[in-house]
Write a protein that holds these residues in place. Structure first.
Motif, PDB file in Angstrom:
ATOM      1  N   ASN A   1       4.655   2.988  -4.591  1.00  0.00           N
ATOM      2  CA  ASN A   1       4.178   4.058  -5.904  1.00  0.00           C
ATOM      3  C   ASN A   1       3.294   3.399  -6.771  1.00  0.00           C
ATOM      4  N   ASN A   2       2.549   4.138  -7.389  1.00  0.00           N
ATOM      5  CA  ASN A   2       1.284   3.667  -8.424  1.00  0.00           C
ATOM      6  C   ASN A   2       1.623   2.784  -9.475  1.00  0.00           C
ATOM      7  N   ASP A   3       3.046   3.309  -9.980  1.00  0.00           N
ATOM      8  CA  ASP A   3       3.685   2.475 -10.984  1.00  0.00           C
ATOM      9  C   ASP A   3       3.789   0.836 -10.632  1.00  0.00           C
ATOM     10  N   THR A   4       4.415   0.884  -9.441  1.00  0.00           N
ATOM     11  CA  THR A   4       4.875  -0.436  -8.820  1.00  0.00           C
ATOM     12  C   THR A   4       3.615  -1.061  -8.649  1.00  0.00           C
ATOM     13  N   ARG A   5       2.696  -0.732  -8.082  1.00  0.00           N
ATOM     14  CA  ARG A   5       1.315  -1.254  -7.749  1.00  0.00           C
ATOM     15  C   ARG A   5       0.776  -1.596  -9.089  1.00  0.00           C
ATOM     16  N   PHE A   6       0.467  -0.812 -10.174  1.00  0.00           N
ATOM     17  CA  PHE A   6      -0.070  -1.191 -10.922  1.00  0.00           C
ATOM     18  C   PHE A   6       0.667  -2.138 -12.032  1.00  0.00           C
ATOM     19  N   ALA A   7       1.864  -2.349 -11.976  1.00  0.00           N
ATOM     20  CA  ALA A   7       2.777  -3.326 -12.786  1.00  0.00           C
ATOM     21  C   ALA A   7       2.296  -4.784 -12.047  1.00  0.00           C
ATOM     22  N   ILE A   8       2.314  -4.736 -10.570  1.00  0.00           N
ATOM     23  CA  ILE A   8       1.947  -5.871  -9.965  1.00  0.00           C
ATOM     24  C   ILE A   8       0.409  -6.483 -10.108  1.00  0.00           C
ATOM     25  N   ALA A   9      -0.390  -5.282 -10.426  1.00  0.00           N
ATOM     26  CA  ALA A   9      -1.784  -5.489 -10.859  1.00  0.00           C
ATOM     27  C   ALA A   9      -1.803  -6.188 -12.226  1.00  0.00           C
ATOM     28  N   VAL A  10      -0.974  -5.803 -12.979  1.00  0.00           N
ATOM     29  CA  VAL A  10      -1.045  -6.537 -14.420  1.00  0.00           C
ATOM     30  C   VAL A  10      -0.334  -7.906 -14.140  1.00  0.00           C
ATOM     31  N   ALA A  11       0.733  -8.087 -13.436  1.00  0.00           N
ATOM     32  CA  ALA A  11       1.210  -9.097 -13.445  1.00  0.00           C
ATOM     33  C   ALA A  11       0.324 -10.224 -12.930  1.00  0.00           C
ATOM     34  N   SER A  12      -0.592  -9.854 -11.941  1.00  0.00           N
ATOM     35  CA  SER A  12      -1.568 -10.861 -11.291  1.00  0.00           C
ATOM     36  C   SER A  12      -2.422 -11.066 -12.272  1.00  0.00           C
ATOM     37  N   TYR A  13      -3.225 -10.224 -12.977  1.00  0.00           N
ATOM     38  CA  TYR A  13      -3.966 -10.518 -14.285  1.00  0.00           C
ATOM     39  C   TYR A  13      -3.514 -11.486 -15.317  1.00  0.00           C
ATOM     40  N   ALA A  14      -2.212 -11.048 -15.453  1.00  0.00           N
ATOM     41  CA  ALA A  14      -1.584 -11.932 -16.697  1.00  0.00           C
ATOM     42  C   ALA A  14      -1.381 -13.689 -15.747  1.00  0.00           C
ATOM     43  N   GLN A  15      -1.220 -13.560 -14.723  1.00  0.00           N
ATOM     44  CA  GLN A  15      -0.874 -15.134 -13.880  1.00  0.00           C
ATOM     45  C   GLN A  15      -2.347 -15.515 -13.661  1.00  0.00           C
ATOM     46  N   GLN A  16      -3.477 -14.788 -13.450  1.00  0.00           N
ATOM     47  CA  GLN A  16      -4.841 -15.410 -13.328  1.00  0.00           C
ATOM     48  C   GLN A  16      -5.237 -15.963 -14.660  1.00  0.00           C
ATOM     49  N   LEU A  17      -4.884 -14.945 -15.823  1.00  0.00           N
ATOM     50  CA  LEU A  17      -5.342 -15.639 -17.194  1.00  0.00           C
ATOM     51  C   LEU A  17      -4.540 -16.876 -17.452  1.00  0.00           C
ATOM     52  N   LYS A  18      -3.381 -17.297 -16.798  1.00  0.00           N
ATOM     53  CA  LYS A  18      -2.564 -18.463 -16.940  1.00  0.00           C
ATOM     54  C   LYS A  18      -3.250 -19.556 -15.961  1.00  0.00           C
ATOM     55  N   GLY A  19      -4.138 -19.374 -15.041  1.00  0.00           N
ATOM     56  CA  GLY A  19      -4.847 -20.320 -14.344  1.00  0.00           C
ATOM     57  C   GLY A  19      -4.228 -20.100 -12.631  1.00  0.00           C
TER      58      GLY A  19
ATOM     59  N   ALA B   1       0.617  -1.199   0.028  1.00  0.00           N
ATOM     60  CA  ALA B   1       0.154   0.001   0.072  1.00  0.00           C
ATOM     61  C   ALA B   1       0.937   1.428   0.076  1.00  0.00           C
ATOM     62  N   GLN B   2       1.897   1.307   0.454  1.00  0.00           N
ATOM     63  CA  GLN B   2       2.988   2.167   0.438  1.00  0.00           C
ATOM     64  C   GLN B   2       3.800   2.423  -0.859  1.00  0.00           C
TER      65      GLN B   2
END
Length: 546
Positions: A482-500, A479-480
């Motif tokens: 920066n927005n770029d880091t948190r958004f990159a992690i959100a995108v990585a999570s999205y991709a991992q979720q699409l892969k199962g 939560a602390q």
């Protein structure tokens, strides 16, 4: 031919002509044919729901989501994707060093978007995590040293595993204005075979090339070659200020015939060599669906030919188009072998993104054969895994071998990589070894999680240069960050979720969407807003599938 592409913009001659490559030996992968249903299925949204979703996902100011044309529905889907197993977890005591080639391709994101907008979950092999993350821009610092790029790192608590942390490595290449770019010698190699006779293929190719033509400068020159049952030189090298002449040829393109790609590629290299600009930008832009069915159609033979041709100083960028018979495996790896970029263009807005805003980073290379090697400290890190980059992995000894090809970085481009680690003393993915000796290091070494080494060559040079930086053994709550880091992690999570979702732990679609929403600014082109809507579509489709 189909939809896989990467784009250029002379105002940014960047994303499309940039160049990203991997060792040819890494290309020997298995082609995967998917047979996705096109009729309504448990994975398909109703027409009413899909129409509503399309309205939601089309931000007025940005580019990508729904194309303006209806795509043809094929009875069988024969698209081909490279089969890459997800990177495994490594015990630092057994393998402390991780080595991979840089990757600036983004085609996987727009190709996956195409599936979601059509009401289908993408094939697992179509999802490459690094291409999802690198589709977006991040505000990394501009380089201030002698090196052509800067390196920054940040470590945060992982949302996927209770005891884990995420190390984000960000690379920012120096920016160049259009006026600073050297003259460009561009060869448009256009597939006009019968398979390109669809609204989302040749018509979209022509729109893309028209956008690129508008970005040309007087010092640039363009050659146009078409191919179907045979190849044809339809425009001799023409200066960039003769736009009417270039556009007339583009506008007259029509589809018909078989697809003999190999001879056309040979002709494109011959023409590029004739018009070669010393110390300039020399690049072939291949626009196709990748469905070669005449001449040399063997996957490895085509890659080998392109890998050999890159030694002439001419790079190959692939722009993918279309659905149904799209050969993404060929498109992505031809670009890698040709020291170019791969982009998939699913609509005119994506063409604008690649051409108008990213041309400089694709065309003007500032660093070649960029390799990353991360050495993890056994005193502070127990286990690690690299998120994505599966088809970019290198052997440890490849890092110091300047003969081993790797990816290139273009002007203004940024690249992101994420490692998930388990700190020493914490329970991770692996069981502790009963007989493993404890590792003792001094206090100084305990202050670092890892040591990052980047090796690269300046354009046209044979000897590499090393840039190194330590990753401090400190982190902050997610939560602390920066927005770029948190958004990159959100995108990585999205991709991992699409892969199962194998490594997403308890993080599901709701948490992914929430994290993206909380980190969606700044968003000058509404790209992050679009991503959030895509994640909502994926959530809905996944629920229907289950």
């Amino acid at each position: 031919m189909h939809q896989a592409t990467k784009i250029l913009t002379l105002s940014g001659l960047s994303c499309m002509i940039m160049a990203c490559s991997t060792p040819v030996k890494q290309y020997d992968q298995v082609a995967v044919e998917t047979t996705l249903p096109v009729a309504p299925s448990p994975m398909t949204l109703s027409n009413q729901a899909l129409a509503h979703t399309r309205k939601m996902i089309a931000p007025a100011s940005y580019i990508a989501v729904m194309p303006t044309m209806e795509r043809p529905r094929l009875e069988q889907n024969t698209e081909k994707y490279q089969n890459n197993a997800v990177n495994p977890v490594h015990r630092v005591a057994d393998q402390a060093v991780s080595t991979f080639s840089i990757d600036v391709d983004t085609g996987g994101y727009s190709n996956t978007r195409r599936f979601l907008n059509d009401g289908r979950l993408p094939p697992v092999d179509a999802v490459r995590v690094e291409e999802m993350i690198n589709y977006f821009d991040y505000q990394y610092p501009q380089p201030k040293s002698i090196h052509p790029f800067s390196v920054s790192t940040e470590t945060v608590d992982s949302p996927w595993q209770a005891n884990a942390k995420l190390i984000k490595i960000g690379i920012q290449a120096k920016d160049l204005s259009t006026s600073q770019l050297p003259p460009a010698n561009l060869v448009f190699l256009v597939d006009v075979s019968g398979s390109m006779d669809a609204a989302d293929k040749l018509p979209l190719v022509k729109q893309t090339l028209r956008l690129l033509t508008e970005q040309l400068r007087p010092q640039d020159k363009v050659t146009i070659i078409t191919y179907a049952s045979g190849e044809k030189l339809v425009l001799e090298p023409t200066a960039g200020n003769q736009k009417d002449k270039i556009l007339a040829v583009i506008n007259a393109l029509q589809a018909g015939g078989a697809t003999a790609g190999e001879q056309a590629i040979q002709l494109a290299y011959q023409q590029a060599e004739k018009a070669l600009v010393k110390n300039g930008i020399n690049r072939i832009l291949l626009a196709t669906d990748g469905d070669f069915n005449v001449g040399i159609t063997d996957f490895n033979s085509l890659k080998g030919m392109v890998a050999e041709k890159r030694k002439s100083g001419i790079s190959l960028t692939t722009l993918g188009f279309g659905t149904g018979n799209y050969n993404e495996q060929l498109m992505e790896q031809l670009a890698d072998a040709g020291d170019g970029n791969y982009s998939y263009i699913d609509n005119k807005n994506e063409a604008k993104k690649v051409i108008q805003r990213q041309l400089s980073s694709t065309l003007a290379t500032v660093a070649q054969d960029v390799k990353i090697q991360v050495e993890f400290n056994p005193a502070t890190v127990k286990e690690y895994r690299l998120v994505g980059y599966e088809n970019r992995m290198l052997k440890q000894e490849d890092f110091n071998n300047d003969k081993v090809d790797a990816g290139d970085i273009g002007a203004g481009h940024n690249v992101t990589a994420i490692y998930e680690i388990i700190p020493a003393g914490q329970q991770g993915w692996l069981n502790d070894s009963r007989y493993q000796a404890s590792t003792k290091t001094d206090t100084m070494k305990k202050s670092e999680y890892a040591y990052v080494n980047l090796r690269y060559k300046l354009p046209g040079q044979d000897q590499s240069i090393v840039l190194s930086q330590a990753v401090k053994a400190e982190s902050r709550a997610l939560a602390q960050a920066n927005n770029d880091t948190r958004f990159a992690i959100a995108v990585a999570s999205y991709a991992q979720q699409l892969k199962g979702g194998q490594y997403n732990g308890t993080m599901g679609w709701d948490q992914i969407i929430q994290l993206a929403q909380q980190s969606a600014q700044p968003d000058p082109y509404q790209m992050r807003e679009e991503f959030i809507e895509l994640a909502k579509i994926a959530k809905s489709l996944a629920a229907k599938k289950n």
